[in-house]
Design a protein around this motif. Structure first.
Motif, PDB file in Angstrom:
ATOM      1  N   GLU A   1      -8.033 -21.984  27.318  1.00 60.22           N
ATOM      2  CA  GLU A   1      -8.501 -23.249  27.894  1.00 60.22           C
ATOM      3  C   GLU A   1     -10.048 -22.993  27.717  1.00 60.22           C
ATOM      4  OE1 GLU A   1      -8.345 -22.617  32.329  1.00 60.22           O
ATOM      5  OE2 GLU A   1      -7.621 -20.695  31.965  1.00 60.22           O
ATOM      6  N   ILE A   2     -10.709 -24.160  27.829  1.00 60.57           N
ATOM      7  CA  ILE A   2     -12.404 -24.032  27.709  1.00 60.57           C
ATOM      8  C   ILE A   2     -12.736 -24.853  29.087  1.00 60.57           C
ATOM      9  CG2 ILE A   2     -14.293 -24.967  26.481  1.00 60.57           C
ATOM     10  CD1 ILE A   2     -12.646 -23.132  24.825  1.00 60.57           C
ATOM     11  N   PRO A   3     -13.835 -24.059  29.824  1.00 61.50           N
ATOM     12  CA  PRO A   3     -14.293 -24.457  31.100  1.00 61.50           C
ATOM     13  C   PRO A   3     -15.082 -25.487  30.793  1.00 61.50           C
ATOM     14  CG  PRO A   3     -15.415 -22.425  30.475  1.00 61.50           C
ATOM     15  CD  PRO A   3     -14.307 -22.814  29.228  1.00 61.50           C
ATOM     16  N   LEU A   4     -15.302 -26.365  31.785  1.00 58.25           N
ATOM     17  CA  LEU A   4     -16.219 -27.559  31.592  1.00 58.25           C
ATOM     18  C   LEU A   4     -17.470 -27.206  31.295  1.00 58.25           C
ATOM     19  CD1 LEU A   4     -16.325 -30.743  31.974  1.00 58.25           C
ATOM     20  CD2 LEU A   4     -16.649 -30.486  34.324  1.00 58.25           C
ATOM     21  N   ASN A   5     -17.964 -26.423  32.186  1.00 57.40           N
ATOM     22  CA  ASN A   5     -19.395 -25.874  31.925  1.00 57.40           C
ATOM     23  C   ASN A   5     -19.704 -24.293  32.564  1.00 57.40           C
ATOM     24  OD1 ASN A   5     -19.128 -26.001  34.691  1.00 57.40           O
ATOM     25  ND2 ASN A   5     -21.082 -27.116  34.969  1.00 57.40           N
ATOM     26  N   ALA A   6     -20.565 -23.495  31.988  1.00 55.32           N
ATOM     27  CA  ALA A   6     -20.644 -22.305  32.213  1.00 55.32           C
ATOM     28  C   ALA A   6     -21.608 -21.936  33.209  1.00 55.32           C
ATOM     29  CB  ALA A   6     -21.076 -21.608  30.908  1.00 55.32           C
ATOM     30  N   ALA A   7     -22.207 -22.858  33.924  1.00 54.76           N
ATOM     31  CA  ALA A   7     -23.181 -22.917  34.919  1.00 54.76           C
ATOM     32  C   ALA A   7     -22.517 -22.088  36.204  1.00 54.76           C
ATOM     33  CB  ALA A   7     -23.568 -23.988  35.447  1.00 54.76           C
ATOM     34  N   PRO A   8     -23.320 -21.181  37.136  1.00 55.86           N
ATOM     35  CA  PRO A   8     -22.731 -20.695  38.127  1.00 55.86           C
ATOM     36  C   PRO A   8     -22.731 -21.580  39.245  1.00 55.86           C
ATOM     37  CG  PRO A   8     -25.094 -20.217  37.894  1.00 55.86           C
ATOM     38  CD  PRO A   8     -24.593 -20.887  36.641  1.00 55.86           C
TER      39      PRO A   8
ATOM     40  N   ILE B   1       7.404 -34.214  20.929  1.00 50.45           N
ATOM     41  CA  ILE B   1       6.946 -34.466  19.708  1.00 50.45           C
ATOM     42  C   ILE B   1       6.819 -32.854  19.151  1.00 50.45           C
ATOM     43  CG2 ILE B   1       4.726 -34.263  18.356  1.00 50.45           C
ATOM     44  CD1 ILE B   1       3.770 -36.391  20.257  1.00 50.45           C
ATOM     45  N   TYR B   2       6.769 -31.923  19.923  1.00 49.39           N
ATOM     46  CA  TYR B   2       6.869 -30.296  19.677  1.00 49.39           C
ATOM     47  C   TYR B   2       8.541 -29.953  19.223  1.00 49.39           C
ATOM     48  CZ  TYR B   2       7.320 -25.316  20.252  1.00 49.39           C
ATOM     49  OH  TYR B   2       7.503 -24.041  20.015  1.00 49.39           O
ATOM     50  N   ASP B   3       9.537 -30.443  19.771  1.00 49.23           N
ATOM     51  CA  ASP B   3      10.787 -30.265  19.660  1.00 49.23           C
ATOM     52  C   ASP B   3      11.135 -31.056  18.222  1.00 49.23           C
ATOM     53  OD1 ASP B   3      11.062 -28.782  21.870  1.00 49.23           O
ATOM     54  OD2 ASP B   3      11.717 -30.417  22.923  1.00 49.23           O
ATOM     55  N   SER B   4      10.648 -32.258  17.997  1.00 49.45           N
ATOM     56  CA  SER B   4      10.810 -33.098  17.038  1.00 49.45           C
ATOM     57  C   SER B   4      10.186 -32.412  15.502  1.00 49.45           C
ATOM     58  CB  SER B   4      10.341 -34.550  16.889  1.00 49.45           C
ATOM     59  OG  SER B   4       8.854 -34.502  16.950  1.00 49.45           O
ATOM     60  N   GLY B   5       9.567 -31.498  15.659  1.00 56.07           N
ATOM     61  CA  GLY B   5       8.911 -30.931  14.573  1.00 56.07           C
ATOM     62  C   GLY B   5       8.110 -31.664  13.611  1.00 56.07           C
ATOM     63  N   LYS B   6       7.419 -33.012  14.226  1.00 55.59           N
ATOM     64  CA  LYS B   6       6.782 -33.768  13.371  1.00 55.59           C
ATOM     65  C   LYS B   6       5.486 -33.204  12.888  1.00 55.59           C
ATOM     66  CE  LYS B   6       6.459 -37.962  14.989  1.00 55.59           C
ATOM     67  NZ  LYS B   6       6.096 -38.849  15.901  1.00 55.59           N
ATOM     68  N   TYR B   7       4.909 -32.624  13.717  1.00 50.32           N
ATOM     69  CA  TYR B   7       3.452 -31.321  13.475  1.00 50.32           C
ATOM     70  C   TYR B   7       4.057 -30.077  13.295  1.00 50.32           C
ATOM     71  CZ  TYR B   7       1.405 -35.968  14.826  1.00 50.32           C
ATOM     72  OH  TYR B   7       1.295 -37.405  15.047  1.00 50.32           O
ATOM     73  N   ASN B   8       3.393 -29.428  12.127  1.00 51.59           N
ATOM     74  CA  ASN B   8       3.639 -28.214  11.991  1.00 51.59           C
ATOM     75  C   ASN B   8       2.851 -27.169  12.975  1.00 51.59           C
ATOM     76  OD1 ASN B   8       5.033 -28.528   9.728  1.00 51.59           O
ATOM     77  ND2 ASN B   8       3.158 -28.814   8.596  1.00 51.59           N
ATOM     78  N   ASN B   9       3.776 -26.220  13.468  1.00 52.76           N
ATOM     79  CA  ASN B   9       3.401 -25.096  14.418  1.00 52.76           C
ATOM     80  C   ASN B   9       2.449 -25.539  15.429  1.00 52.76           C
ATOM     81  OD1 ASN B   9       4.598 -23.057  12.915  1.00 52.76           O
ATOM     82  ND2 ASN B   9       2.950 -23.343  11.167  1.00 52.76           N
ATOM     83  N   MET B  10       2.736 -26.327  16.375  1.00 52.98           N
ATOM     84  CA  MET B  10       2.016 -26.969  17.416  1.00 52.98           C
ATOM     85  C   MET B  10       1.592 -25.903  18.629  1.00 52.98           C
ATOM     86  SD  MET B  10       3.369 -30.824  18.210  1.00 52.98           S
ATOM     87  CE  MET B  10       2.718 -30.541  19.681  1.00 52.98           C
ATOM     88  N   SER B  11       0.292 -26.425  18.838  1.00 53.29           N
ATOM     89  CA  SER B  11      -0.094 -25.415  20.101  1.00 53.29           C
ATOM     90  C   SER B  11      -1.002 -26.434  20.923  1.00 53.29           C
ATOM     91  CB  SER B  11      -0.597 -24.247  19.889  1.00 53.29           C
ATOM     92  OG  SER B  11      -1.791 -24.332  18.587  1.00 53.29           O
ATOM     93  N   VAL B  12      -1.291 -25.938  22.210  1.00 55.33           N
ATOM     94  CA  VAL B  12      -2.229 -26.765  22.992  1.00 55.33           C
ATOM     95  C   VAL B  12      -3.422 -25.945  23.393  1.00 55.33           C
ATOM     96  CG1 VAL B  12      -2.397 -27.888  25.350  1.00 55.33           C
ATOM     97  CG2 VAL B  12      -0.545 -28.201  23.848  1.00 55.33           C
ATOM     98  N   ILE B  13      -4.543 -26.629  23.529  1.00 57.31           N
ATOM     99  CA  ILE B  13      -5.777 -26.203  24.090  1.00 57.31           C
ATOM    100  C   ILE B  13      -6.211 -27.068  25.419  1.00 57.31           C
ATOM    101  CG2 ILE B  13      -8.269 -25.876  23.884  1.00 57.31           C
ATOM    102  CD1 ILE B  13      -7.901 -25.043  21.006  1.00 57.31           C
ATOM    103  N   LEU B  14      -6.456 -26.469  26.392  1.00 60.94           N
ATOM    104  CA  LEU B  14      -6.814 -27.199  27.649  1.00 60.94           C
ATOM    105  C   LEU B  14      -8.500 -27.139  27.893  1.00 60.94           C
ATOM    106  CD1 LEU B  14      -5.946 -28.692  30.221  1.00 60.94           C
ATOM    107  CD2 LEU B  14      -6.049 -26.465  31.435  1.00 60.94           C
ATOM    108  N   ASN B  15      -9.032 -28.218  27.731  1.00 61.48           N
ATOM    109  CA  ASN B  15     -10.466 -28.472  27.515  1.00 61.48           C
ATOM    110  C   ASN B  15     -10.792 -29.128  29.059  1.00 61.48           C
ATOM    111  OD1 ASN B  15     -13.137 -28.541  26.642  1.00 61.48           O
ATOM    112  ND2 ASN B  15     -12.765 -30.850  25.704  1.00 61.48           N
ATOM    113  N   GLY B  16     -12.041 -28.691  29.369  1.00 55.78           N
ATOM    114  CA  GLY B  16     -12.833 -29.407  30.748  1.00 55.78           C
ATOM    115  C   GLY B  16     -12.162 -28.898  31.887  1.00 55.78           C
ATOM    116  N   THR B  17     -11.836 -27.662  32.020  1.00 58.98           N
ATOM    117  CA  THR B  17     -11.226 -27.008  33.407  1.00 58.98           C
ATOM    118  C   THR B  17     -12.308 -26.972  34.335  1.00 58.98           C
ATOM    119  OG1 THR B  17     -11.172 -25.026  32.507  1.00 58.98           O
ATOM    120  CG2 THR B  17      -9.258 -26.089  32.531  1.00 58.98           C
ATOM    121  N   GLU B  18     -12.086 -27.261  35.487  1.00 58.69           N
ATOM    122  CA  GLU B  18     -13.355 -27.016  36.379  1.00 58.69           C
ATOM    123  C   GLU B  18     -13.177 -25.757  37.169  1.00 58.69           C
ATOM    124  OE1 GLU B  18     -13.464 -30.243  39.245  1.00 58.69           O
ATOM    125  OE2 GLU B  18     -13.984 -31.777  37.598  1.00 58.69           O
TER     126      GLU B  18
END
Length: 322
Positions: free
Chosen positions: A63-70, A283-300
């Motif tokens: 996961e990638i945080p929305l910003n790094a400010a305190p 989509i993951y179960d169908s195998g349409k895309y090779n070796n799928m994984s997820v990144i969560l972007n913009g977490t608060e």
């Protein structure tokens, strides 16, 4: 005139009853905010945090945080800061990864790099396709910074702009003259290396821009020249990062998918609806895309749970980060 019975009673007023008024005010003060937050939580259908992805079958990469400010202690300044962040959500992608920088967002990309190295060990997964469901999910931001964090590690990385309609990565690096599309339109007698540009601040990072936006992008990516070029570049680089268009909007990404060894879906917190997570699992179960994984972007949660984890990891492992 005489007084038969003298008057009697409390000198206090019978109305209004101050205790009753205070009790009603207290109940309203508790119930109205509770009802507001309950309705807000029940009506919220967007992905907000990593907890929303716990039941998914698709592997979670980071996961990638929305910003790094305190976190701002002053509530007024905190609200103004949130409004400022919301205005910047549609801003162009930026390169935030820097060598030696140890803030929260740099550490988050280092975690993703470590996870990538773990899942690709003892395998030939060199071409990583990065895409999303929604425009504005930050796939170009993730692509640029993932390529940078791998290059800092000493890996030879090529960032390929695979979005032949918007060319977001090419615009970020200010490369709009000649590129991949110009090569694919007439590949005979041309060398793909003539279109690859070095990124001077990071010697291990190169960029293959789009060049001229083509009128027929689907035909170009479905050509044999495209497949042959990607396969040839895999042999020269440790990683190929393909910044592709969102799925289900254009057919380009589905055409590119077979040449990619691994597919990373970017889920933007506050943008993607929770119902679409089921579609992602399908989509993951169908195998349409090779070796799928997820990144969560913009977490608060950058100033909360995520920040606390970073503080502990930084103090415990100080001096051992790359």
């Amino acid at each position: 005139t005489r007084i038969i019975n003298p008057p009697y009673g409390s000198p206090k007023p019978t109305s209004p009853n101050s205790k009753q008024v205070l009790l009603i005010a207290l109940m309203l003060g508790l119930c109205i905010p509770a009802a507001y937050f309950y309705i807000k939580i029940v009506a919220d259908n967007k992905v907000r945090s990593r907890k929303d992805l716990e039941l998914m079958a698709v592997p979670f990469l980071g996961e990638i945080p929305l910003n790094a400010a305190p976190r701002e202690k002053n509530p007024v300044k905190r609200v103004l800061a949130k409004l400022k962040v919301k205005k910047q959500e549609s801003a162009p992608a930026s390169l935030v990864v820097k060598s030696g920088d140890r803030n929260v967002i740099n550490e988050a990309f280092r975690v993703i790099r470590t996870n990538l190295e773990f899942v690709t060990r003892n395998s030939d997964s060199k071409a990583l396709m990065i895409t999303s469901f929604n425009p504005g999910s930050g796939k170009t931001f993730i692509s640029i910074n993932t390529a940078a964090v791998l290059a800092i590690r000493g890996k030879k990385v090529l960032l390929v702009d695979g979005d032949f309609r918007r060319a977001s990565s090419s615009k970020f690096f200010n490369l709009s003259s000649h590129g991949f599309a110009d090569f694919l339109s007439e590949p005979e007698g041309k060398d793909i290396h003539d279109y690859i540009r070095k990124y001077e601040p990071l010697p291990n990072l190169s960029v293959l821009p789009i060049g001229t936006i083509p009128p027929n992008p689907s035909e170009l990516v479905s050509s044999q020249a495209f497949t042959d070029t990607i396969e040839a570049l895999k042999k020269e680089y440790d990683y190929l990062i393909l910044d592709c268009a969102p799925v289900d909007i254009v057919a380009d990404t589905q055409i590119i998918a077979p040449v990619a060894d691994r597919t990373i879906f970017v889920v933007r917190a506050g943008l993607l609806e929770k119902e679409l997570l089921k579609e992602l699992d399908v989509i993951y179960d169908s195998g349409k895309y090779n070796n799928m994984s997820v990144i969560l972007n913009g977490t608060e949660s950058a100033n909360g749970y995520y920040g606390n984890r970073y503080s502990y990891r930084f103090s415990y492992g100080n001096g051992y980060h790359y």
